[in-house]
Design an enzyme around this catalytic site. Structure first.
Site, PDB file in Angstrom:
ATOM      1  N   ASP A 348       0.689 -35.785 -31.858  1.00 44.62           N
ATOM      2  CA  ASP A 348       0.507 -36.269 -33.216  1.00 44.62           C
ATOM      3  C   ASP A 348       1.563 -35.659 -34.138  1.00 44.62           C
ATOM      4  O   ASP A 348       1.832 -34.456 -34.089  1.00 44.62           O
ATOM      5  CB  ASP A 348      -0.900 -35.880 -33.692  1.00 44.62           C
ATOM      6  CG  ASP A 348      -1.181 -36.296 -35.108  1.00 44.62           C
ATOM      7  OD1 ASP A 348      -1.261 -37.510 -35.361  1.00 44.62           O
ATOM      8  OD2 ASP A 348      -1.316 -35.402 -35.970  1.00 44.62           O
ATOM      9  N   GLU A 384       4.609 -39.012 -31.279  1.00 45.16           N
ATOM     10  CA  GLU A 384       4.498 -39.838 -32.476  1.00 45.16           C
ATOM     11  C   GLU A 384       5.627 -39.354 -33.376  1.00 45.16           C
ATOM     12  O   GLU A 384       5.534 -38.266 -33.976  1.00 45.16           O
ATOM     13  CB  GLU A 384       3.146 -39.650 -33.175  1.00 45.16           C
ATOM     14  CG  GLU A 384       3.010 -40.530 -34.401  1.00 45.16           C
ATOM     15  CD  GLU A 384       1.749 -40.246 -35.205  1.00 45.16           C
ATOM     16  OE1 GLU A 384       1.192 -41.189 -35.793  1.00 45.16           O
ATOM     17  OE2 GLU A 384       1.319 -39.078 -35.256  1.00 45.16           O
TER      18      GLU A 384
END
Length: 779
Positions: A348, A384
């Site tokens: 993330d 990401e």
């Protein structure tokens, strides 16, 4: 528990609580602490039965060995030191702290006001000091026995080229499934049931990517609104599984689930959040890192250490530049691979992990550590590639070995299939792996993780059903969630009974699904999209532990089931043809004796597209002729080369049908229509067409034609080296030669050659190898 418990010095490594079969070693890093107390609790976790001052400190690690302690013991820490926020220190021994290396936690991490290290009602705010004991409200760490009978479990180790990812929430997938025992729904045990595993296996996906399953925190702002941290992007312990996802207390439950997925040939990928924690900013809670050593674990502002650097929007960035913090992250990743048998990670807001004082760099310490790590090199690593910091958009900037979420694929596909004009160039790039973004330093098309939807945003059904977000249930007056959704409601906002609108929605959904699964790169499907799940227009359901987010298996209609069958068919089509999972990018050239280029973009008139065709501002359709000839199709890990059939794909996002001439490949070519997404039964059989035939391509559709190689093409390929058997013989006969095969035009290199001793990549090397005895040139 005996009062006179024996206390030995212990060792500084490994960090955490480690059971060795005779006792437990406790080790906690803190560079700035003045004293550390280990607090032992009874089996209920409600009564503190003993405090032990850690007697030794070695290289900033506090440690003790307790021979009378066994697995199952509950514990926490109290850490003493200065409370001086302006110098970055927030020690408060009144707060019970979780061990950063705890492998199991006894209860759910939910906000209580005593968890704050300051008095919130004080005019000094976080500069004040709170003396209330938080222990009654803080979950306890649990000592575990890591042993587990894996029974010969082997990771599937699916090649990236064959990977199809299914992103799902662990609880939401099973929580409303009536075919799963109610006692285990929403847990690791429920996810490991035959019903859950078989469903995914039969769908055809090769990897499940779970939203965060590491222990996470639900903050006060959500509790006040009677909401929950559903997605789990506020971690508080990077080794322990989320307690609410456990049906019992034995972490063997997690291992059982992973083992069963492996038996089904499905990999397990974890969504991990090492960029921030659930402790938040200076007004957040003191649960672990902040109370252990705030000045080390978090990035503090250089002008005032009371405040935090924040490139995530979550309060405080984790300080991964510090060697002990990198150690924590790396130890955690290795633990999940070695002890839990996880097959990969999705990171993330990954740029935060690669930031230095000068900003993002793909040579950051964390990325370097991953690149050289022998354990992590063998698992899948997905970034990401964006955060909210300066220069935070880094799509394509991660080093070789990493795959990346490709939001450009999402945005282009959504825009194209809502009818935006003049973007066929972008659409062509997305179909072919986005080489302009990822095609450098030897990276392959699988670098791009393609998706149309993800957990964050609209579902696929909502992409075609809503023009605007509808997040009222989140309690923020619809202010949260992005406004850049690139959606079109197909003629009516939200729920409707209009058959014309519903039919258009189905067509657009099928077209987007086909685009995703027939493009180069790694496709990612979001859970429930395969049967048209809706969130009623909510594009930010992070706080919705409710029917908005859960998959409702009992509401699947006949149309929904038909869409699932289309997804299965598309996955089988992709897995059955290597052309859709090429290892290398297209180069737009003929390969050897092939009659056509590896890819040729075709106009509706059957001609190769010109620069003027690409620049037409009104264009809403696109087609490509893709060659399956030997040199451009596929080379497996053993050096064997394979051909595939030729394919002709047409994408028509125009509101009306378009006449299209089918292209010529070679005399004798016959085109078989195998996909027409505009039909109720998109999988087409027994429809044959000839080159030059005019075909009426329906509006809002993807068509795929297949042409088997002609006899002449097969003869040419056979003469160029027998695709399946000869390589093995040549390899055996030339064991002392580095070269066993050459491949031309596979990528930007003029020649790429493979052999037992590695690659030979120059023409000079090739010519030298050809002079050696026993060498046979295959191509």
């Amino acid at each position: 528990m005996p009062t006179g418990i024996r206390v030995f010095p212990g060792r500084p490594y490994p960090l955490g609580a480690t059971w060795d079969g005779k006792g437990v070693n406790f080790a906690l890093f803190s560079a700035n602490a003045e004293k550390v107390l280990l607090c032992l609790f009874d089996e209920t976790g409600t009564r503190e039965i003993q405090r032990i001052a850690l007697p030794e400190r070695t290289d900033e690690v506090w440690h003790v060995y307790l021979p009378d302690i066994k697995p199952g013991q509950l514990y926490g820490y109290r850490v003493f030191g200065p409370y001086d926020p302006e110098r970055g220190h927030r020690f408060n021994h009144n707060k019970l702290l979780l061990d950063p290396y705890a492998k199991s936690i006894s209860g759910n991490l939910i906000f209580h006001e005593t968890m704050q290290g300051y008095r919130p009602e004080s005019p000094k705010e976080d500069m004040s000091f709170d003396r209330r004991d938080s222990a009654p409200f803080v979950p306890k760490c649990r000592v575990i026995d890591d042993s587990y009978a894996w029974g010969g479990d082997l990771p599937p180790q699916k090649p990236w080229t064959d990977t199809i990812i299914y992103e799902t929430h662990l609880k939401g997938f099973t929580f409303r499934n009536p075919e799963i025992d109610e006692q285990v729904r929403g847990t690791f045990a429920g996810m490991g049931t035959p019903r859950a595993v078989d469903y995914l296996k039969n769908l055809g996906v090769t990897a499940v990517e779970f939203l965060p399953i590491q222990a996470f925190f639900t903050g006060s702002h959500l509790l006040k609104a009677k909401l929950h941290n559903y997605w789990g992007y506020d971690p508080i312990c990077y080794f322990a599984p989320q307690p609410s996802y456990m049906a019992g207390t034995d972490i063997g439950e997690v291992k059982n689930m992973i083992r069963l997925f492996h038996e089904a040939g499905i990999e397990v990928i974890m969504d991990v959040v090492y960029n921030h924690t659930g402790e938040g900013n200076q007004k957040g809670v003191t649960l672990s890192f902040r109370g252990i050593d705030n000045a080390v674990y978090y990035r503090l502002r250089s002008d005032n250490s009371r405040y935090y650097e924040d490139t995530t929007g979550c309060g405080a960035s984790f300080n991964v530049e510090h060697p002990r913090v990198i150690q924590l992250v790396m130890d955690s990743l290795r633990y999940w691979v070695e002890q839990m048998h996880v097959d990969g990670f999705r990171f993330d807001l990954a740029p935060t992990l690669a930031r230095t004082g000068a900003g993002f760099t793909n040579k950051a310490g964390f990325l370097t550590a991953v690149q050289q790590d022998p354990v992590l090199q063998r698992v899948k690593m997905i970034a990401e590639p964006w955060d909210i910091g300066l220069g935070g958009y880094q799509v394509g900037a991660f080093p070789p070995g990493w795959s990346e979420w490709n939001d450009r694929f999402r945005d282009t596909v959504r825009s194209f299939w809502k009818g935006d004009k003049g973007i066929i160039g972008d659409m062509a790039s997305r179909l072919t792996g986005s080489s302009e973004t990822f095609g450098y330093r030897g990276r392959h098309p699988w670098t791009s993780v393609n998706f149309v939807t993800a957990h964050d945003g609209f579902t696929l059904k909502d992409v075609v059903s809503y023009n605007e977000k509808h997040n009222e249930a989140n309690g923020e007056n619809n202010r949260d969630g992005t406004n850049d959704n690139r959606t079109w409601n197909s003629g009516a906002e939200g729920e409707t009974g209009n058959p014309v609108v519903l039919e258009l929605r189905r067509k657009r959904m099928k077209a987007m699904a086909a685009t995703l699964l027939l493009s180069l790169g790694v496709p990612m499907i979001t859970a429930g999209d395969e049967f048209g799940r809706t969130q009623k227009g909510n594009n930010n359901a992070y706080c919705q532990d409710s029917p908005i987010s859960w998959l409702n298996w009992e509401e699947i209609s006949q149309d929904d089931a038909a869409f699932t069958e289309l997804i299965r068919y598309l996955i089988k089509l992709r897995q059955g043809h290597r052309i859709f999972r090429r290892k290398r990018y297209y180069v737009g050239r003929k390969a050897g004796d092939s009659p056509i280029k590896d890819i040729t973009w075709i106009t509706p008139e059957g001609l190769e597209m010109s620069p003027a065709d690409w620049n037409k501002p009104y264009a809403q359709s696109l087609s490509a002729l893709i060659s399956g000839s030997l040199s451009v199709a596929f080379c497996n890990d053993e050096g064997r080369f394979y051909s595939d059939n030729h394919f002709f794909i047409v994408l028509n996002a125009f509101h009306d049908s378009i006449e299209w001439l089918l292209p010529e490949v070679e005399q004798g070519t016959v085109w078989n229509l195998i996909l027409d997404t505009s039909r109720d039964q998109p999988a087409v059989t027994n429809e044959t067409y000839m080159p030059g035939d005019s075909f009426n391509v329906p509006a809002w559709s993807v068509l795929l034609f297949e042409a088997p190689l002609t006899d002449n093409e097969k003869a040419v390929l056979h003469s160029r080296a027998g695709m399946t058997g000869i390589l093995g013989k040549v390899y055996q006969n030339v064991q002392n030669s580095r070269l066993i095969a050459t491949t031309k035009d596979l990528d930007s290199l003029d020649f790429m050659t493979y052999g037992p001793m590695g690659p030979v990549a120059t023409l000079a090397d090739l010519e030298k190898e050809e002079e050696k005895d026993g060498f046979t040139r295959l191509i």
